[in-house]
Write a protein that holds these residues in place. Structure first.
Motif, PDB file in Angstrom:
ATOM      1  N   ALA A   1     -47.716  20.545  -4.281  1.00 55.81           N
ATOM      2  CA  ALA A   1     -47.468  21.421  -3.138  1.00 55.81           C
ATOM      3  C   ALA A   1     -46.090  22.052  -3.215  1.00 55.81           C
ATOM      4  CB  ALA A   1     -47.574  20.614  -1.850  1.00 55.81           C
ATOM      5  N   PRO A   2     -45.990  23.325  -2.870  1.00 51.84           N
ATOM      6  CA  PRO A   2     -44.683  23.988  -2.847  1.00 51.84           C
ATOM      7  C   PRO A   2     -43.859  23.569  -1.642  1.00 51.84           C
ATOM      8  CG  PRO A   2     -46.372  25.474  -2.077  1.00 51.84           C
ATOM      9  CD  PRO A   2     -47.072  24.235  -2.526  1.00 51.84           C
ATOM     10  N   LEU A   3     -42.628  23.975  -1.658  1.00 53.81           N
ATOM     11  CA  LEU A   3     -41.646  23.575  -0.644  1.00 53.81           C
ATOM     12  C   LEU A   3     -42.133  23.849   0.775  1.00 53.81           C
ATOM     13  CD1 LEU A   3     -37.869  24.345  -0.880  1.00 53.81           C
ATOM     14  CD2 LEU A   3     -39.130  25.097   1.124  1.00 53.81           C
ATOM     15  N   TYR A   4     -42.733  25.028   0.964  1.00 54.77           N
ATOM     16  CA  TYR A   4     -43.068  25.448   2.326  1.00 54.77           C
ATOM     17  C   TYR A   4     -44.230  24.646   2.929  1.00 54.77           C
ATOM     18  CZ  TYR A   4     -46.601  28.250  -0.131  1.00 54.77           C
ATOM     19  OH  TYR A   4     -47.636  28.672  -0.935  1.00 54.77           O
ATOM     20  N   GLU A   5     -44.904  23.849   2.139  1.00 56.34           N
ATOM     21  CA  GLU A   5     -46.006  23.039   2.661  1.00 56.34           C
ATOM     22  C   GLU A   5     -45.545  21.658   3.114  1.00 56.34           C
ATOM     23  OE1 GLU A   5     -49.393  23.010   0.085  1.00 56.34           O
ATOM     24  OE2 GLU A   5     -49.607  25.190   0.123  1.00 56.34           O
ATOM     25  N   TYR A   6     -44.264  21.384   2.987  1.00 60.08           N
ATOM     26  CA  TYR A   6     -43.747  20.102   3.446  1.00 60.08           C
ATOM     27  C   TYR A   6     -43.355  20.198   4.910  1.00 60.08           C
ATOM     28  CZ  TYR A   6     -43.968  17.873  -1.061  1.00 60.08           C
ATOM     29  OH  TYR A   6     -44.423  17.306  -2.222  1.00 60.08           O
ATOM     30  N   ASP A   7     -43.726  19.169   5.661  1.00 61.77           N
ATOM     31  CA  ASP A   7     -43.580  19.205   7.110  1.00 61.77           C
ATOM     32  C   ASP A   7     -42.268  18.596   7.596  1.00 61.77           C
ATOM     33  OD1 ASP A   7     -46.813  18.184   6.590  1.00 61.77           O
ATOM     34  OD2 ASP A   7     -46.418  20.087   7.635  1.00 61.77           O
ATOM     35  N   TYR A   8     -41.764  17.598   6.895  1.00 63.99           N
ATOM     36  CA  TYR A   8     -40.586  16.867   7.355  1.00 63.99           C
ATOM     37  C   TYR A   8     -39.609  16.706   6.203  1.00 63.99           C
ATOM     38  CZ  TYR A   8     -44.013  15.677  10.918  1.00 63.99           C
ATOM     39  OH  TYR A   8     -44.975  15.758  11.882  1.00 63.99           O
ATOM     40  N   TRP A   9     -38.308  16.772   6.560  1.00 64.29           N
ATOM     41  CA  TRP A   9     -37.243  16.740   5.565  1.00 64.29           C
ATOM     42  C   TRP A   9     -36.150  15.762   5.975  1.00 64.29           C
ATOM     43  CZ3 TRP A   9     -37.223  19.613   1.055  1.00 64.29           C
ATOM     44  CH2 TRP A   9     -38.260  20.550   0.937  1.00 64.29           C
ATOM     45  N   GLY A  10     -35.560  15.131   4.963  1.00 63.12           N
ATOM     46  CA  GLY A  10     -34.369  14.343   5.205  1.00 63.12           C
ATOM     47  C   GLY A  10     -33.134  15.215   5.202  1.00 63.12           C
ATOM     48  N   GLN A  11     -31.980  14.596   5.413  1.00 63.90           N
ATOM     49  CA  GLN A  11     -30.730  15.343   5.517  1.00 63.90           C
ATOM     50  C   GLN A  11     -30.086  15.586   4.151  1.00 63.90           C
ATOM     51  OE1 GLN A  11     -30.941  12.117   5.855  1.00 63.90           O
ATOM     52  NE2 GLN A  11     -29.230  11.336   4.643  1.00 63.90           N
ATOM     53  N   GLY A  12     -30.556  14.898   3.139  1.00 63.27           N
ATOM     54  CA  GLY A  12     -30.050  15.093   1.791  1.00 63.27           C
ATOM     55  C   GLY A  12     -28.974  14.095   1.409  1.00 63.27           C
ATOM     56  N   THR A  13     -28.864  13.850   0.117  1.00 65.71           N
ATOM     57  CA  THR A  13     -27.811  12.988  -0.425  1.00 65.71           C
ATOM     58  C   THR A  13     -27.255  13.644  -1.687  1.00 65.71           C
ATOM     59  OG1 THR A  13     -27.264  10.713  -1.105  1.00 65.71           O
ATOM     60  CG2 THR A  13     -29.417  11.555  -1.780  1.00 65.71           C
ATOM     61  N   GLN A  14     -25.934  13.627  -1.811  1.00 66.26           N
ATOM     62  CA  GLN A  14     -25.289  14.320  -2.930  1.00 66.26           C
ATOM     63  C   GLN A  14     -25.320  13.473  -4.191  1.00 66.26           C
ATOM     64  OE1 GLN A  14     -23.647  17.505  -3.036  1.00 66.26           O
ATOM     65  NE2 GLN A  14     -23.624  17.043  -5.240  1.00 66.26           N
ATOM     66  N   VAL A  15     -25.709  14.095  -5.275  1.00 65.09           N
ATOM     67  CA  VAL A  15     -25.628  13.484  -6.601  1.00 65.09           C
ATOM     68  C   VAL A  15     -24.730  14.361  -7.455  1.00 65.09           C
ATOM     69  CG1 VAL A  15     -26.894  12.921  -8.706  1.00 65.09           C
ATOM     70  CG2 VAL A  15     -27.879  12.369  -6.463  1.00 65.09           C
ATOM     71  N   THR A  16     -23.683  13.770  -8.002  1.00 67.27           N
ATOM     72  CA  THR A  16     -22.757  14.498  -8.860  1.00 67.27           C
ATOM     73  C   THR A  16     -22.670  13.792 -10.202  1.00 67.27           C
ATOM     74  OG1 THR A  16     -21.459  15.208  -6.940  1.00 67.27           O
ATOM     75  CG2 THR A  16     -20.416  15.402  -9.100  1.00 67.27           C
ATOM     76  N   VAL A  17     -22.927  14.539 -11.263  1.00 69.54           N
ATOM     77  CA  VAL A  17     -22.893  13.985 -12.612  1.00 69.54           C
ATOM     78  C   VAL A  17     -21.743  14.635 -13.363  1.00 69.54           C
ATOM     79  CG1 VAL A  17     -24.185  13.534 -14.711  1.00 69.54           C
ATOM     80  CG2 VAL A  17     -25.399  13.723 -12.518  1.00 69.54           C
ATOM     81  N   SER A  18     -20.808  13.816 -13.783  1.00 66.92           N
ATOM     82  CA  SER A  18     -19.642  14.335 -14.510  1.00 66.92           C
ATOM     83  C   SER A  18     -19.899  14.285 -16.013  1.00 66.92           C
ATOM     84  CB  SER A  18     -18.399  13.529 -14.162  1.00 66.92           C
ATOM     85  OG  SER A  18     -18.559  12.183 -14.577  1.00 66.92           O
ATOM     86  N   SER A  19     -19.312  15.234 -16.697  1.00 63.12           N
ATOM     87  CA  SER A  19     -19.516  15.307 -18.150  1.00 63.12           C
ATOM     88  C   SER A  19     -18.475  14.493 -18.910  1.00 63.12           C
ATOM     89  CB  SER A  19     -19.460  16.767 -18.608  1.00 63.12           C
ATOM     90  OG  SER A  19     -18.227  17.339 -18.227  1.00 63.12           O
TER      91      SER A  19
END
Length: 124
Positions: free
Chosen positions: A106-124
């Protein structure tokens, strides 16, 4: 209404691993398809992968296939995203989302509920 809370993000070096968790506040969690999305700075939100209600069907974006694994524990109302061999291009805010009807592609627009997000940072 379903409340989703992500956790587990952080800073990691390239080649490292992180496991994200998403806890849902609904007793009907096991009926939802759960997706993980990410949004990098200046880019749109993209589907990373998804898992169906029972856990026996998954989908992964080509960019993460073989490195990321989605699984769920319906008894704990939680879905996980295990991320291995992380690369700097995986840096983004990661969101979990729930949809009641659609399957793992399913594409993004078919999702009904969302979390607030969590940051992932990957350093080189």
């Amino acid at each position: 209404q379903v409340h989703l809370v992500e956790s587990g993000g952080g800073l990691v070096q390239a080649g490292g691993s992180l496991r994200l968790s998403c806890a849902a506040s609904t007793p009907t969690f096991s009926t939802y398809t759960m997706g993980w999305f990410r949004q990098a700075p200046g880019k749109g939100r993209e589907l990373v992968g998804a898992i169906n209600w029972s856990g026996n069907s998954t989908y992964y974006a080509n960019s993460v296939k073989g490195r990321f694994t989605i699984y769920r524990d319906n008894a704990k109302n939680t879905v996980y995203l295990q991320m291995n061999n992380l690369a700097p291009e995986d840096t983004a805010v990661y969101y979990c989302a729930a949809n009641e009807i659609s399957g793992v592609r399913a594409p993004l627009y078919e999702y009904d509920y969302w979390g607030q997000g969590t940051q992932v940072t990957v350093s080189s």
